[in-house]
Design a protein around this motif. Structure first.
Motif, mmCIF file in Angstrom:
data_model
loop_
_atom_site.group_PDB
_atom_site.id
_atom_site.type_symbol
_atom_site.label_atom_id
_atom_site.label_comp_id
_atom_site.label_asym_id
_atom_site.label_seq_id
_atom_site.Cartn_x
_atom_site.Cartn_y
_atom_site.Cartn_z
ATOM 1 N N ASP A 89 70.888 -52.076 -23.338
ATOM 2 C CA ASP A 89 70.565 -53.014 -24.405
ATOM 3 C C ASP A 89 71.839 -53.392 -25.168
ATOM 4 O O ASP A 89 72.697 -52.546 -25.425
ATOM 5 C CB ASP A 89 69.571 -52.383 -25.382
ATOM 6 N N CYS A 104 67.532 -42.637 -24.769
ATOM 7 C CA CYS A 104 67.379 -43.923 -25.444
ATOM 8 C C CYS A 104 68.056 -43.802 -26.810
ATOM 9 O O CYS A 104 67.760 -42.882 -27.570
ATOM 10 C CB CYS A 104 65.891 -44.260 -25.594
ATOM 11 N N CYS A 152 65.087 -47.259 -23.786
ATOM 12 C CA CYS A 152 63.874 -47.161 -22.965
ATOM 13 C C CYS A 152 63.179 -48.528 -22.998
ATOM 14 O O CYS A 152 63.508 -49.382 -23.832
ATOM 15 C CB CYS A 152 62.955 -46.046 -23.460
ATOM 16 N N VAL A 153 62.221 -48.706 -22.103
ATOM 17 C CA VAL A 153 61.586 -50.023 -21.991
ATOM 18 C C VAL A 153 60.851 -50.426 -23.290
ATOM 19 O O VAL A 153 61.058 -51.528 -23.794
ATOM 20 C CB VAL A 153 60.667 -50.087 -20.741
ATOM 21 N N ASP A 177 63.928 -45.385 -15.693
ATOM 22 C CA ASP A 177 63.108 -45.817 -16.827
ATOM 23 C C ASP A 177 63.949 -46.266 -18.022
ATOM 24 O O ASP A 177 63.441 -46.423 -19.131
ATOM 25 C CB ASP A 177 62.164 -44.687 -17.254
ATOM 26 N N ASN A 229 66.990 -48.980 -19.614
ATOM 27 C CA ASN A 229 67.701 -50.259 -19.505
ATOM 28 C C ASN A 229 68.972 -50.174 -20.319
ATOM 29 O O ASN A 229 69.148 -49.271 -21.118
ATOM 30 C CB ASN A 229 66.856 -51.384 -20.121
ATOM 31 N N ASN A 284 63.350 -51.380 -25.888
ATOM 32 C CA ASN A 284 64.007 -52.603 -25.448
ATOM 33 C C ASN A 284 63.137 -53.827 -25.742
ATOM 34 O O ASN A 284 63.613 -54.841 -26.252
ATOM 35 C CB ASN A 284 64.269 -52.484 -23.947
ATOM 36 N N LEU A 285 61.848 -53.695 -25.448
ATOM 37 C CA LEU A 285 60.923 -54.803 -25.687
ATOM 38 C C LEU A 285 60.773 -55.072 -27.178
ATOM 39 O O LEU A 285 60.750 -56.217 -27.634
ATOM 40 C CB LEU A 285 59.549 -54.481 -25.083
#
Ligand SMILES: [Zn+2]
Length: 205
Positions: A125, A110, A145-146, A121, A123, A149-150
């Motif tokens: 971005d 990440c 990573c999630v 696991d 994404n 990303n969120l």
């Protein structure tokens, strides 16, 4: 475990034995099965090639315990180099802008928190979000990573108070293949990459 092996890297040579790209083991098996490619194996200083059936038969007597995939009826050793039988174009020397290649460039890490993850696991971005005029480019797309990303969501780096662990850029073909080389510690790749290194046309990255 098997899924991870199937996603690991295979060096692809064109029919002139020039390295042209890195593909997944999954794709390599596909090409072998379709008879579009053969496995290249170095043993005792010589290179040998195998069609799919020959490679499968050869794998039965393999004493190598790693790099083996077991199916219901047979086991097969995973190839590390394949040779394309019909494609004779010169190496593109361009790393294609694909999800897989971004993961390889970022080493499944990440780019915000610096932690390593399984591909599933992670994404992609957009550093500058698409909705804010960001582009689909090597410089603007990174692995994330999630949770990161969120957290970042539709914000810019400043707004999200986040930073990148390294500046994303388009990888040069050689550095890119070299990273794959380090990752799988495959000695046999070296023969082809050294040739590619000395023969490559010099240009600015
Ligand atoms: Zn993260």
């Amino acid at each position: 475990m098997q899924a991870n092996i199937l996603n690991s890297n295979v060096l692809v040579l064109n029919k002139l034995w020039q390295p042209i790209e890195i593909c997944s083991v999954r794709r390599a098996f596909c090409l072998l099965y379709l008879r579009h490619a053969q496995v290249v194996l170095k043993e005792g200083g010589s290179f040998y090639t195998f069609g799919f059936e020959e490679w499968r038969d050869f794998s039965q007597n393999s004493t190598v315990n790693t790099d083996i995939i077991k199916t219901i009826t047979y086991k097969i050793r995973i190839p590390r180099i394949i040779l394309l039988l019909f494609y004779d174009r010169f190496p593109p020397r361009e790393v294609k802008f694909t999800r897989r290649n971004i993961y390889i460039r970022d080493q499944n890490t990440c780019q915000y928190c610096g932690k390593k993850f399984d591909s599933k696991d992670l994404n992609l971005d957009h550093v500058i979000p698409l909705s804010r005029g960001g582009k689909d480019t090597w410089e603007n797309v990174v692995c994330s990573c999630v949770p990161c990303n969120l957290h970042k969501s539709n914000k810019t780096l400043t707004e999200a108070k986040m930073h990148l662990i390294r500046k994303p850029k388009k990888p040069s073909w050689r550095s890119f293949v070299k990273e794959g080389l380090i990752k799988i510690k495959e000695e046999s790749w070296k023969d082809f990459l050294d040739i590619a290194y000395w023969n490559v046309e010099l240009k600015q990255d």
